[in-house]
Write a protein that holds these residues in place. Structure first.
Motif, PDB file in Angstrom:
ATOM      1  N   CYS A 224      21.970  34.697  12.149  1.00 51.57           N
ATOM      2  CA  CYS A 224      22.918  34.915  11.047  1.00 51.57           C
ATOM      3  C   CYS A 224      24.209  35.558  11.550  1.00 51.57           C
ATOM      4  CB  CYS A 224      22.274  35.782   9.971  1.00 51.57           C
ATOM      5  SG  CYS A 224      20.977  34.961   9.020  1.00 51.57           S
ATOM      6  N   ARG A 225      24.078  36.510  12.458  1.00 54.46           N
ATOM      7  CA  ARG A 225      25.280  37.147  13.014  1.00 54.46           C
ATOM      8  C   ARG A 225      26.095  36.153  13.836  1.00 54.46           C
ATOM      9  NH1 ARG A 225      22.228  42.665  15.058  1.00 54.46           N
ATOM     10  NH2 ARG A 225      22.233  43.764  13.041  1.00 54.46           N
ATOM     11  N   ALA A 226      25.427  35.346  14.653  1.00 56.72           N
ATOM     12  CA  ALA A 226      26.143  34.351  15.459  1.00 56.72           C
ATOM     13  C   ALA A 226      26.818  33.316  14.573  1.00 56.72           C
ATOM     14  CB  ALA A 226      25.167  33.676  16.422  1.00 56.72           C
ATOM     15  N   ALA A 227      26.108  32.856  13.534  1.00 60.05           N
ATOM     16  CA  ALA A 227      26.696  31.874  12.616  1.00 60.05           C
ATOM     17  C   ALA A 227      27.915  32.446  11.912  1.00 60.05           C
ATOM     18  CB  ALA A 227      25.655  31.430  11.587  1.00 60.05           C
ATOM     19  N   THR A 228      27.845  33.711  11.513  1.00 62.19           N
ATOM     20  CA  THR A 228      28.983  34.344  10.848  1.00 62.19           C
ATOM     21  C   THR A 228      30.173  34.472  11.788  1.00 62.19           C
ATOM     22  OG1 THR A 228      27.481  35.588   9.417  1.00 62.19           O
ATOM     23  CG2 THR A 228      29.730  36.406   9.621  1.00 62.19           C
ATOM     24  N   GLY A 229      29.917  34.858  13.026  1.00 64.91           N
ATOM     25  CA  GLY A 229      31.012  34.993  13.987  1.00 64.91           C
ATOM     26  C   GLY A 229      31.717  33.684  14.260  1.00 64.91           C
ATOM     27  N   PHE A 230      30.961  32.626  14.491  1.00 67.87           N
ATOM     28  CA  PHE A 230      31.571  31.320  14.736  1.00 67.87           C
ATOM     29  C   PHE A 230      32.259  30.780  13.485  1.00 67.87           C
ATOM     30  CE2 PHE A 230      28.506  31.144  18.333  1.00 67.87           C
ATOM     31  CZ  PHE A 230      29.418  30.872  19.339  1.00 67.87           C
ATOM     32  N   LEU A 231      31.712  31.067  12.309  1.00 70.07           N
ATOM     33  CA  LEU A 231      32.362  30.627  11.068  1.00 70.07           C
ATOM     34  C   LEU A 231      33.698  31.323  10.879  1.00 70.07           C
ATOM     35  CD1 LEU A 231      32.177  28.969   8.440  1.00 70.07           C
ATOM     36  CD2 LEU A 231      30.998  30.927   7.402  1.00 70.07           C
ATOM     37  N   TRP A 232      33.740  32.623  11.147  1.00 74.27           N
ATOM     38  CA  TRP A 232      35.004  33.352  11.052  1.00 74.27           C
ATOM     39  C   TRP A 232      36.037  32.791  12.030  1.00 74.27           C
ATOM     40  CZ3 TRP A 232      32.547  38.899  10.735  1.00 74.27           C
ATOM     41  CH2 TRP A 232      32.340  39.214   9.392  1.00 74.27           C
TER      42      TRP A 232
END
Length: 300
Positions: free
Chosen positions: A17-25
């Motif tokens: 979830c943290r990795a997905a959020t970072g790449f989405l940002w």
């Protein structure tokens, strides 16, 4: 094993979830930089949408293709980061489906949720391949003689008229997937009601972003502020909050399950002593000697 530890750490639900959020940002910031003209010295894409009056003017086309060459690296970064983010999200959704279970009453919703996020992950990957292929070739051809620019522009507009409508479905699939995930959480009753409602709101905003992006192909700069606002709302604010909250909820559920299993192991009584455990060591030694002697003579 060491590999098992690192595999569990890298692919845990909270880490994903943290990795997905970072790449989405990162993807949203790249798209925002293109829309706001931060990487082109204030030149924005709406300056190159006056197709009715200036579509085939040489000077206009020269500036248009210069602008496309400037934003091309950021478009590649945006598609690449969005693809990675969505594949992480697909993994999280598969974990969510496994946690909830595959009961017949929710199996159709959970399968639809996973399918929608899977389609959303495939589209930016296809867009990335298209940009690396046809777009890069078009940018290279645009540096030749100016007389070829009108024909190149016509071919570009025909190809982009199909792909823009197709790739604008990314936010629509994400919105529908969020709605399915929220319905799944409501139906099972294992998640906070506020989290499910946040997912539905985020899904609606993402679908509005799809509508605004689709109308931008026709209305041009008149609807560009709506495109930017909806993209910032669901991509930078609502969806990351929902995703990180989901990671925390699933991580706490894993921790609670691990503590429960540990407590059950502590409550299991030790196994009863066997017959061998009750035999004295001297008796066991005598028994072994007797067994050896019995091979040759009766033991007395």
């Amino acid at each position: 094993s060491t590999w098992g530890f690192w595999k569990k750490a890298m692919f845990s639900v909270l880490t994903c979830c943290r990795a997905a959020t970072g790449f989405l940002w990162a993807s949203c910031f790249a798209q925002l930089a293109i829309h706001m003209g931060w990487i082109t010295g204030g030149v924005k894409p709406e300056l190159f949408q006056d197709l009715q009056h200036r579509a085939l003017e040489i000077e206009y086309l020269r500036n248009c293709w210069r602008y496309r060459r400037q934003v091309f690296p950021f478009a590649i970064i945006q598609d690449c980061f969005l693809t990675i983010s969505l594949f992480f999200i697909v993994h999280v959704m598969s974990i969510l489906r496994d946690k909830i279970g595959r009961h017949r009453s929710v199996s159709s919703i959970s399968n639809a949720m996973l399918l929608l996020f899977g389609l959303a992950a495939v589209l930016p990957a296809l867009k990335l391949l298209e940009n690396l292929g046809s777009t890069q070739v078009g940018l290279a051809l645009s540096q030749f003689e100016d007389e070829t620019l009108p024909a190149l522009e016509i071919a570009w507009l025909v190809s982009q008229s199909r792909s823009k409508w197709l790739f604008s479905l990314i936010s629509a699939f994400i919105g529908a997937g969020l709605y399915a995930a929220s319905r799944l959480m409501e139906k099972t009753g294992r998640f906070p009601k506020a989290h499910a409602q946040l997912g539905m709101i985020t899904g609606v905003v993402a679908f509005c972003s799809f509508v605004a992006d689709a109308f931008a192909q026709v209305l041009g700069d008149e609807i560009l502020p709506v495109v930017v606002v909806t993209m910032v709302l669901w991509g930078l604010v609502l969806f990351p909050v929902w995703l990180l909250s989901l990671g925390l909820l699933l991580n706490r559920a894993d921790q609670a399950l691990g503590e429960l299993e540990l407590e059950e192991q502590r409550m299991i009584p030790p196994p009863p002593a066997t017959l061998v455990d009750d035999i004295d060591i001297h008796d066991l030694h005598s028994l072994s000697e007797c067994s050896v002697v019995r091979l040759f003579s009766p033991c007395t």
